[in-house]
Design a protein around this motif. Structure first.
Motif, PDB file in Angstrom:
ATOM      1  N   ASN A  20     107.096   4.965  28.165  1.00 20.17           N
ATOM      2  CA  ASN A  20     105.992   4.014  28.191  1.00 20.17           C
ATOM      3  C   ASN A  20     106.411   2.603  27.827  1.00 20.17           C
ATOM      4  O   ASN A  20     105.594   1.692  27.845  1.00 20.17           O
ATOM      5  CB  ASN A  20     104.877   4.474  27.238  1.00 20.17           C
ATOM      6  N   ALA A  21     107.677   2.424  27.450  1.00 20.04           N
ATOM      7  CA  ALA A  21     108.137   1.103  27.046  1.00 20.04           C
ATOM      8  C   ALA A  21     108.069   0.143  28.223  1.00 20.04           C
ATOM      9  O   ALA A  21     108.301   0.524  29.373  1.00 20.04           O
ATOM     10  CB  ALA A  21     109.565   1.180  26.514  1.00 20.04           C
ATOM     11  N   GLN A  22     107.763  -1.097  27.934  1.00 21.70           N
ATOM     12  CA  GLN A  22     107.653  -2.102  28.989  1.00 21.70           C
ATOM     13  C   GLN A  22     109.026  -2.456  29.526  1.00 21.70           C
ATOM     14  O   GLN A  22     109.900  -2.878  28.772  1.00 21.70           O
ATOM     15  CB  GLN A  22     106.999  -3.348  28.416  1.00 21.70           C
ATOM     16  N   PRO A  23     109.242  -2.279  30.825  1.00 22.70           N
ATOM     17  CA  PRO A  23     110.523  -2.708  31.393  1.00 22.70           C
ATOM     18  C   PRO A  23     110.660  -4.222  31.246  1.00 22.70           C
ATOM     19  O   PRO A  23     109.680  -4.949  31.345  1.00 22.70           O
ATOM     20  CB  PRO A  23     110.407  -2.294  32.864  1.00 22.70           C
ATOM     21  N   CYS A  24     111.866  -4.686  31.040  1.00 22.63           N
ATOM     22  CA  CYS A  24     112.105  -6.120  30.849  1.00 22.63           C
ATOM     23  C   CYS A  24     113.243  -6.578  31.741  1.00 22.63           C
ATOM     24  O   CYS A  24     114.091  -5.775  32.149  1.00 22.63           O
ATOM     25  CB  CYS A  24     112.462  -6.411  29.389  1.00 22.63           C
ATOM     26  N   PRO A  25     113.273  -7.867  32.049  1.00 24.94           N
ATOM     27  CA  PRO A  25     114.429  -8.400  32.775  1.00 24.94           C
ATOM     28  C   PRO A  25     115.701  -8.196  31.960  1.00 24.94           C
ATOM     29  O   PRO A  25     115.662  -8.069  30.730  1.00 24.94           O
ATOM     30  CB  PRO A  25     114.098  -9.895  32.903  1.00 24.94           C
ATOM     31  N   ASP A  26     116.818  -8.138  32.644  1.00 29.87           N
ATOM     32  CA  ASP A  26     118.104  -8.019  31.960  1.00 29.87           C
ATOM     33  C   ASP A  26     118.435  -9.326  31.260  1.00 29.87           C
ATOM     34  O   ASP A  26     118.309 -10.405  31.835  1.00 29.87           O
ATOM     35  CB  ASP A  26     119.217  -7.670  32.957  1.00 29.87           C
ATOM     36  N   TYR A  27     118.861  -9.216  30.033  1.00 29.25           N
ATOM     37  CA  TYR A  27     119.227 -10.385  29.232  1.00 29.25           C
ATOM     38  C   TYR A  27     120.591 -10.870  29.694  1.00 29.25           C
ATOM     39  O   TYR A  27     121.568 -10.141  29.654  1.00 29.25           O
ATOM     40  CB  TYR A  27     119.266  -9.971  27.764  1.00 29.25           C
ATOM     41  N   THR A  66     112.510 -17.431  33.751  1.00 29.64           N
ATOM     42  CA  THR A  66     111.662 -17.487  34.944  1.00 29.64           C
ATOM     43  C   THR A  66     111.779 -16.159  35.682  1.00 29.64           C
ATOM     44  O   THR A  66     112.875 -15.601  35.803  1.00 29.64           O
ATOM     45  CB  THR A  66     112.067 -18.637  35.887  1.00 29.64           C
ATOM     46  N   ILE A  67     110.644 -15.648  36.159  1.00 28.27           N
ATOM     47  CA  ILE A  67     110.626 -14.431  36.954  1.00 28.27           C
ATOM     48  C   ILE A  67     109.740 -14.679  38.174  1.00 28.27           C
ATOM     49  O   ILE A  67     108.945 -15.626  38.187  1.00 28.27           O
ATOM     50  CB  ILE A  67     110.101 -13.223  36.163  1.00 28.27           C
ATOM     51  N   ASN A  68     109.862 -13.846  39.174  1.00 31.98           N
ATOM     52  CA  ASN A  68     109.009 -13.988  40.345  1.00 31.98           C
ATOM     53  C   ASN A  68     107.586 -13.531  40.038  1.00 31.98           C
ATOM     54  O   ASN A  68     106.630 -14.251  40.273  1.00 31.98           O
ATOM     55  CB  ASN A  68     109.579 -13.200  41.527  1.00 31.98           C
ATOM     56  N   GLN A  69     107.463 -12.315  39.490  1.00 32.73           N
ATOM     57  CA  GLN A  69     106.141 -11.807  39.138  1.00 32.73           C
ATOM     58  C   GLN A  69     106.293 -10.660  38.142  1.00 32.73           C
ATOM     59  O   GLN A  69     107.290  -9.945  38.127  1.00 32.73           O
ATOM     60  CB  GLN A  69     105.410 -11.319  40.393  1.00 32.73           C
ATOM     61  N   MET A  70     105.272 -10.502  37.314  1.00 29.92           N
ATOM     62  CA  MET A  70     105.325  -9.488  36.259  1.00 29.92           C
ATOM     63  C   MET A  70     105.268  -8.080  36.823  1.00 29.92           C
ATOM     64  O   MET A  70     105.787  -7.137  36.207  1.00 29.92           O
ATOM     65  CB  MET A  70     104.185  -9.722  35.264  1.00 29.92           C
ATOM     66  N   SER A  71     104.673  -7.897  37.999  1.00 29.72           N
ATOM     67  CA  SER A  71     104.581  -6.565  38.588  1.00 29.72           C
ATOM     68  C   SER A  71     105.960  -6.000  38.924  1.00 29.72           C
ATOM     69  O   SER A  71     106.120  -4.783  39.061  1.00 29.72           O
ATOM     70  CB  SER A  71     103.710  -6.599  39.838  1.00 29.72           C
ATOM     71  N   ASP A  72     106.962  -6.875  39.057  1.00 26.71           N
ATOM     72  CA  ASP A  72     108.333  -6.397  39.286  1.00 26.71           C
ATOM     73  C   ASP A  72     108.813  -5.553  38.116  1.00 26.71           C
ATOM     74  O   ASP A  72     109.763  -4.774  38.253  1.00 26.71           O
ATOM     75  CB  ASP A  72     109.288  -7.574  39.487  1.00 26.71           C
ATOM     76  N   TYR A  73     108.180  -5.727  36.958  1.00 25.33           N
ATOM     77  CA  TYR A  73     108.558  -4.995  35.755  1.00 25.33           C
ATOM     78  C   TYR A  73     107.442  -4.056  35.298  1.00 25.33           C
ATOM     79  O   TYR A  73     107.379  -3.658  34.135  1.00 25.33           O
ATOM     80  CB  TYR A  73     108.921  -5.987  34.651  1.00 25.33           C
ATOM     81  N   GLY A  74     106.546  -3.740  36.229  1.00 26.09           N
ATOM     82  CA  GLY A  74     105.510  -2.762  35.945  1.00 26.09           C
ATOM     83  C   GLY A  74     104.333  -3.270  35.159  1.00 26.09           C
ATOM     84  O   GLY A  74     103.546  -2.481  34.634  1.00 26.09           O
ATOM     85  N   HIS A  75     104.166  -4.605  35.093  1.00 28.74           N
ATOM     86  CA  HIS A  75     103.050  -5.172  34.332  1.00 28.74           C
ATOM     87  C   HIS A  75     102.086  -5.862  35.280  1.00 28.74           C
ATOM     88  O   HIS A  75     102.479  -6.687  36.096  1.00 28.74           O
ATOM     89  CB  HIS A  75     103.566  -6.170  33.292  1.00 28.74           C
ATOM     90  N   TYR A  76     100.782  -5.533  35.126  1.00 28.93           N
ATOM     91  CA  TYR A  76      99.773  -6.078  36.031  1.00 28.93           C
ATOM     92  C   TYR A  76      98.650  -6.797  35.282  1.00 28.93           C
ATOM     93  O   TYR A  76      97.647  -7.151  35.878  1.00 28.93           O
ATOM     94  CB  TYR A  76      99.174  -4.954  36.887  1.00 28.93           C
ATOM     95  N   GLY A  77      98.804  -7.000  33.998  1.00 26.28           N
ATOM     96  CA  GLY A  77      97.755  -7.636  33.216  1.00 26.28           C
ATOM     97  C   GLY A  77      98.034  -9.091  32.943  1.00 26.28           C
ATOM     98  O   GLY A  77      98.669  -9.795  33.731  1.00 26.28           O
ATOM     99  N   GLU A  78      97.550  -9.554  31.795  1.00 23.69           N
ATOM    100  CA  GLU A  78      97.751 -10.935  31.381  1.00 23.69           C
ATOM    101  C   GLU A  78      99.196 -11.172  30.961  1.00 23.69           C
ATOM    102  O   GLU A  78      99.937 -10.228  30.663  1.00 23.69           O
ATOM    103  CB  GLU A  78      96.799 -11.287  30.237  1.00 23.69           C
ATOM    104  N   ILE A  79      99.564 -12.443  30.911  1.00 24.43           N
ATOM    105  CA  ILE A  79     100.960 -12.771  30.603  1.00 24.43           C
ATOM    106  C   ILE A  79     101.274 -12.647  29.109  1.00 24.43           C
ATOM    107  O   ILE A  79     102.413 -12.413  28.725  1.00 24.43           O
ATOM    108  CB  ILE A  79     101.300 -14.203  31.099  1.00 24.43           C
ATOM    109  N   GLU A  80     100.253 -12.769  28.255  1.00 22.07           N
ATOM    110  CA  GLU A  80     100.506 -12.762  26.809  1.00 22.07           C
ATOM    111  C   GLU A  80     101.181 -11.477  26.319  1.00 22.07           C
ATOM    112  O   GLU A  80     102.221 -11.552  25.641  1.00 22.07           O
ATOM    113  CB  GLU A  80      99.214 -13.006  26.034  1.00 22.07           C
ATOM    114  N   PRO A  81     100.649 -10.271  26.628  1.00 22.02           N
ATOM    115  CA  PRO A  81     101.334  -9.072  26.142  1.00 22.02           C
ATOM    116  C   PRO A  81     102.720  -8.894  26.754  1.00 22.02           C
ATOM    117  O   PRO A  81     103.636  -8.384  26.093  1.00 22.02           O
ATOM    118  CB  PRO A  81     100.389  -7.929  26.539  1.00 22.02           C
TER     119      PRO A  81
END
Length: 216
Positions: A20-27, A66-81
């Motif tokens: 359930n962890a939020q996927p994140c871009p690679d550092y 910078t990212i293209n869109q949050m849905s690329d990492y499985g997130h579809y809500g607001e940007i704050e969380p």
């Protein structure tokens, strides 16, 4: 048997958290992570220099992402969380001072957030919103992402430290002189367009005097 079940429950709990962890871009690095390719090599280098100087002079760790869109990492809500999760996952800032800063730009979501560490409390909420509204978004609306990010970075640095990039250690007078120079440079050719009508008056008077003066 009870001990076995306890360990099994712990394993399933850890696995559930992992799934359930939020996927994140690679550092990739500590300063600039331009996954959306909004910056040229030179623009990225200039921003990186500002952030490196900030860290060296004040120990404040500031990361631009910078990212293209949050849905690329499985997130579809607001940007704050999403930004909070990214901030915590990457561990931005000093762990004891909690003074890290994250500027996250989601290009196609048309969203941006400046996340600051808990060490600032809520004291920076209003100023960060003002920077987004006044320094960043006007550029973004013209598709000037690089200018928006660069101006936003400088504005955040000034809000946090009272100094612009390159002005650390300057006296108040020296900062004032630097500000005047910066304003003149930013005005560029506009200052000449503004002064042109006033400069034309003495030129016309001189030419009239030249025509009317007595000749030998």
């Amino acid at each position: 048997m009870r001990i076995f079940l306890t360990h099994l429950k712990a394993v399933f709990l850890a696995l559930s958290k992992s799934l359930n962890a939020q996927p994140c871009p690679d550092y990739t690095e500590i300063f600039v992570n331009d996954f959306a390719d909004l910056l040229s090599v030179s623009e990225e280098s200039d921003i990186r220099a500002k952030l490196r100087e900030l860290r060296n002079e004040t120990a404040i760790e500031f990361t631009v992402v910078t990212i293209n869109q949050m849905s690329d990492y499985g997130h579809y809500g607001e940007i704050e969380p999403f930004s909070t999760g990214l901030f915590n996952t990457w561990g931005i800032g000093d762990a004891t001072r909690n003074n890290g800063v994250l500027m996250l730009v989601a290009r196609y979501d048309r969203k941006i957030r400046i996340e600051v560490g808990s060490g600032y409390g809520r004291s920076k909420d209003a100023s960060m919103k003002s920077i987004i509204d006044n320094d960043i978004l006007p550029n973004f609306r013209e598709d000037n992402y690089a200018d928006g990010i660069a101006e936003g970075v400088s504005a955040v640095i000034f809000d946090l430290t009272g100094s612009r990039p390159g002005e650390y250690g300057m006296s108040g007078f020296e900062k004032a002189i630097a500000t005047v120079k910066r304003v003149i440079n930013n005005m560029g050719e506009w200052i000449f367009l503004f002064l042109a009508p006033f400069l034309a008056i003495p030129v016309k008077l001189y030419r009239r005097w030249q025509r009317n003066k007595l000749r030998n």
